[in-house]
Design an enzyme around this catalytic site. Sequence first.
Site, PDB file in Angstrom:
ATOM      1  N   ARG A 171     -12.179  -5.530  -6.587  1.00 17.83           N
ATOM      2  CA  ARG A 171     -11.844  -6.281  -5.339  1.00 17.83           C
ATOM      3  C   ARG A 171     -13.545  -6.599  -4.955  1.00 17.83           C
ATOM      4  O   ARG A 171     -14.317  -5.943  -4.581  1.00 17.83           O
ATOM      5  CB  ARG A 171     -11.196  -5.607  -4.416  1.00 17.83           C
ATOM      6  CG  ARG A 171      -9.951  -5.445  -4.938  1.00 17.83           C
ATOM      7  CD  ARG A 171      -9.168  -4.637  -3.557  1.00 17.83           C
ATOM      8  NE  ARG A 171      -9.505  -3.668  -2.823  1.00 17.83           N
ATOM      9  CZ  ARG A 171      -8.993  -3.082  -1.985  1.00 17.83           C
ATOM     10  NH1 ARG A 171      -7.884  -3.204  -1.289  1.00 17.83           N
ATOM     11  NH2 ARG A 171      -9.786  -2.009  -1.431  1.00 17.83           N
TER      12      ARG A 171
ATOM     13  N   PHE B 134       0.880  -1.147   0.028  1.00 17.13           N
ATOM     14  CA  PHE B 134       0.002   0.112  -0.082  1.00 17.13           C
ATOM     15  C   PHE B 134       0.876   1.287  -0.083  1.00 17.13           C
ATOM     16  O   PHE B 134       1.849   1.077   0.639  1.00 17.13           O
ATOM     17  CB  PHE B 134      -0.729  -0.061   1.164  1.00 17.13           C
ATOM     18  CG  PHE B 134      -2.233   1.018   1.367  1.00 17.13           C
ATOM     19  CD1 PHE B 134      -3.145   0.529   0.567  1.00 17.13           C
ATOM     20  CD2 PHE B 134      -1.867   2.168   1.976  1.00 17.13           C
ATOM     21  CE1 PHE B 134      -4.396   1.288   0.794  1.00 17.13           C
ATOM     22  CE2 PHE B 134      -2.956   2.661   2.036  1.00 17.13           C
ATOM     23  CZ  PHE B 134      -4.223   2.458   1.411  1.00 17.13           C
TER      24      PHE B 134
ATOM     25  N   ASP C 120       2.546  -5.250   8.301  1.00 17.95           N
ATOM     26  CA  ASP C 120       1.170  -4.659   8.196  1.00 17.95           C
ATOM     27  C   ASP C 120       0.131  -5.607   8.123  1.00 17.95           C
ATOM     28  O   ASP C 120       0.038  -6.247   7.058  1.00 17.95           O
ATOM     29  CB  ASP C 120       1.385  -3.542   7.042  1.00 17.95           C
ATOM     30  CG  ASP C 120       0.163  -2.651   6.837  1.00 17.95           C
ATOM     31  OD1 ASP C 120      -0.955  -3.135   7.453  1.00 17.95           O
ATOM     32  OD2 ASP C 120       0.285  -1.526   6.225  1.00 17.95           O
TER      33      ASP C 120
ATOM     34  N   TYR D 275     -10.648  -0.717  10.732  1.00 15.60           N
ATOM     35  CA  TYR D 275     -11.937  -0.316  10.161  1.00 15.60           C
ATOM     36  C   TYR D 275     -12.352  -1.118   8.926  1.00 15.60           C
ATOM     37  O   TYR D 275     -13.513  -0.882   8.138  1.00 15.60           O
ATOM     38  CB  TYR D 275     -11.881   1.090   9.483  1.00 15.60           C
ATOM     39  CG  TYR D 275     -10.845   1.799   8.983  1.00 15.60           C
ATOM     40  CD1 TYR D 275     -10.544   1.442   7.678  1.00 15.60           C
ATOM     41  CD2 TYR D 275      -9.749   2.382   9.588  1.00 15.60           C
ATOM     42  CE1 TYR D 275      -9.299   1.745   7.042  1.00 15.60           C
ATOM     43  CE2 TYR D 275      -8.615   2.954   8.874  1.00 15.60           C
ATOM     44  CZ  TYR D 275      -8.353   2.357   7.475  1.00 15.60           C
ATOM     45  OH  TYR D 275      -7.075   2.728   6.865  1.00 15.60           O
ATOM     46  N   LYS D 276     -11.225  -1.954   8.391  1.00 21.43           N
ATOM     47  CA  LYS D 276     -11.447  -3.087   7.470  1.00 21.43           C
ATOM     48  C   LYS D 276     -12.397  -4.183   8.046  1.00 21.43           C
ATOM     49  O   LYS D 276     -13.420  -4.006   8.436  1.00 21.43           O
ATOM     50  CB  LYS D 276     -10.038  -3.399   6.861  1.00 21.43           C
ATOM     51  CG  LYS D 276      -9.847  -2.199   6.060  1.00 21.43           C
ATOM     52  CD  LYS D 276      -8.132  -2.185   5.556  1.00 21.43           C
ATOM     53  CE  LYS D 276      -7.901  -0.963   4.633  1.00 21.43           C
ATOM     54  NZ  LYS D 276      -6.497  -0.882   4.617  1.00 21.43           N
TER      55      LYS D 276
HETATM   56  C1  LIG Z   1      -5.732   0.297   4.712  1.00 20.20           C
HETATM   57  C2  LIG Z   1      -4.434   0.362   4.593  1.00 20.20           C
HETATM   58  C3  LIG Z   1      -3.683   1.266   5.241  1.00 20.20           C
HETATM   59  C4  LIG Z   1      -4.253   2.523   5.594  1.00 20.20           C
HETATM   60  O1  LIG Z   1      -3.541   3.579   6.357  1.00 20.20           O
HETATM   61  P1  LIG Z   1      -4.200   4.690   7.271  1.00 20.20           P
HETATM   62  O2  LIG Z   1      -3.079   5.245   7.984  1.00 20.20           O
HETATM   63  O3  LIG Z   1      -5.308   3.881   8.248  1.00 20.20           O
HETATM   64  O4  LIG Z   1      -4.945   5.513   6.455  1.00 20.20           O
HETATM   65  C5  LIG Z   1      -2.186   1.080   5.460  1.00 20.20           C
HETATM   66  N1  LIG Z   1      -1.575   0.193   4.966  1.00 20.20           N
HETATM   67  C6  LIG Z   1      -2.010  -1.091   4.496  1.00 20.20           C
HETATM   68  C7  LIG Z   1      -1.610  -2.109   3.817  1.00 20.20           C
HETATM   69  C8  LIG Z   1      -3.736  -0.758   4.274  1.00 20.20           C
HETATM   70  O5  LIG Z   1      -4.341  -1.904   3.855  1.00 20.20           O
END
Ligand SMILES: *Cc1c(COP(=O)(O)O)cnc(C)c1O
Length: 428
Positions: free
Chosen positions: A388, A132, A213, A238-239
């Site tokens: 997705r 990400f 992560d 939140y996921k």
């Molecule tokens: C959703 C996600 C994030 C989101 O980061 P925030 O700091 O919560 O905005 C970061 N890394 C990964 C791999 C994600 O899937």
Amino acid sequence: MVYVSLTSSRAWAQEMDRCDDLAGFRSRFYIPDEVIYMDGNSLGLQSRDAAEELQRTAAEWRDLAIGGWLDADPPWFNLGEDLGRRMAPLVGAAPDEVVAAGSTTVNLHALLGSFYRPGKQRKGILGDELNFPSDIYALRSHLQLRGMDPEEHLVLVRSRDGRVLDEGDIIAHMTSDVAVCVLPSVLYRSGQLLDVAGIAAAANERGILTGLDLSHSVGALPHSLSDWGVDFAFWCTYKYLNSGPGGIAGLYVNRKHFCRSPGLAGWWGSDKDQQFAMSLDFHPAGAAGAWQIGTPGVLSAAPLLGSLRVFADAGIERVRAKSLRLTAYLIDLIDEELSGCNCRVGSPRESTRRGGHVAVEHPEARRVCAALRARGVVPDFRPPHIIRLAPVALYNTFTEVHSVVGQMKEILETREYERFPCEGPPVS
Ligand SMILES: *Cc1c(COP(=O)(O)O)cnc(C)c1O
């Protein structure tokens, strides 16, 4: 529509729903009217438990005011630790190795502040090109903060096919100049689940720290962070954990590192007994709690209390078992129904290598997503050509999966997507 195989019949999906031991959990969630929600990998749905905790916490604020820090139930003063204890079974950690704090990217920064200590020889950070983007920005910025060139010292393992990573390639990059590697457990686009146990073991042998992560795996599958010898981890809630937009995040620190002092210190990382002594000398907590920085967002943490109750009742093993059945069913249907429509499954097919969502590739993915949304199906789109779909174990059904594939087939066969613009909204 003419169905040929047994699994592609709606009756089969209905039978699977009847046999589903988690079916009762759907009624603990608010399902938007007339919607098939397949986007729980981006923002999980609200549970009644989460809504109750949010309302209860708002009432505690109203009624107790400052007294809520000690007299709320649970007290806000220990809320980060309390939620950490409740999340620990989901990540395979001891209760004091996990804390709820901040947000995902901020937690990565806080952890790198301690765990990225470039030495004379070990200077580099190892990542991957499919992570990400926010994580990559954070990694680069830590190099820049220390006056180092990311071009030279950030090594991003390449994917051979643009979809998945080869664990052998990752390990091959664990050279003697790497200090720390930061990788996702599940890739956000293809949904590949990495062999993180093998990666952590290889890193340990080579004297490299491992940070993970877990944003796309926590709440979707079980973990054994401590047994795997992972050094630190972080994730959003939140996921799949359904804590609500911007809900408080989580972090893990292996207890062998409790002696470290947090690199980005703040008073909320204090030993709780000493925090209000207001000494100018910082006494870190000696647990994962030390990596908190400031006052937690209590209102953004409250829903997680309810959400974790749902997980405690369901059990993460059962969640994973159903999730795999749902995604396997979705993959089978895509193969059977959509392969003639230029669709391809971009996720690994082996259950040990798959997270909680399925990536479907189609050249017109953006417009197909728009057409699905217009019909009340909520997927998400990731450029350049990925749809997705996350059938979530706690609230989606096999019948919904069946319906989504049927609707995609109609959209593709009749070119319904051509009615939608090529440009998309700013959030997808
Ligand atoms: C959703 C996600 C994030 C989101 O980061 P925030 O700091 O919560 O905005 C970061 N890394 C990964 C791999 C994600 O899937």
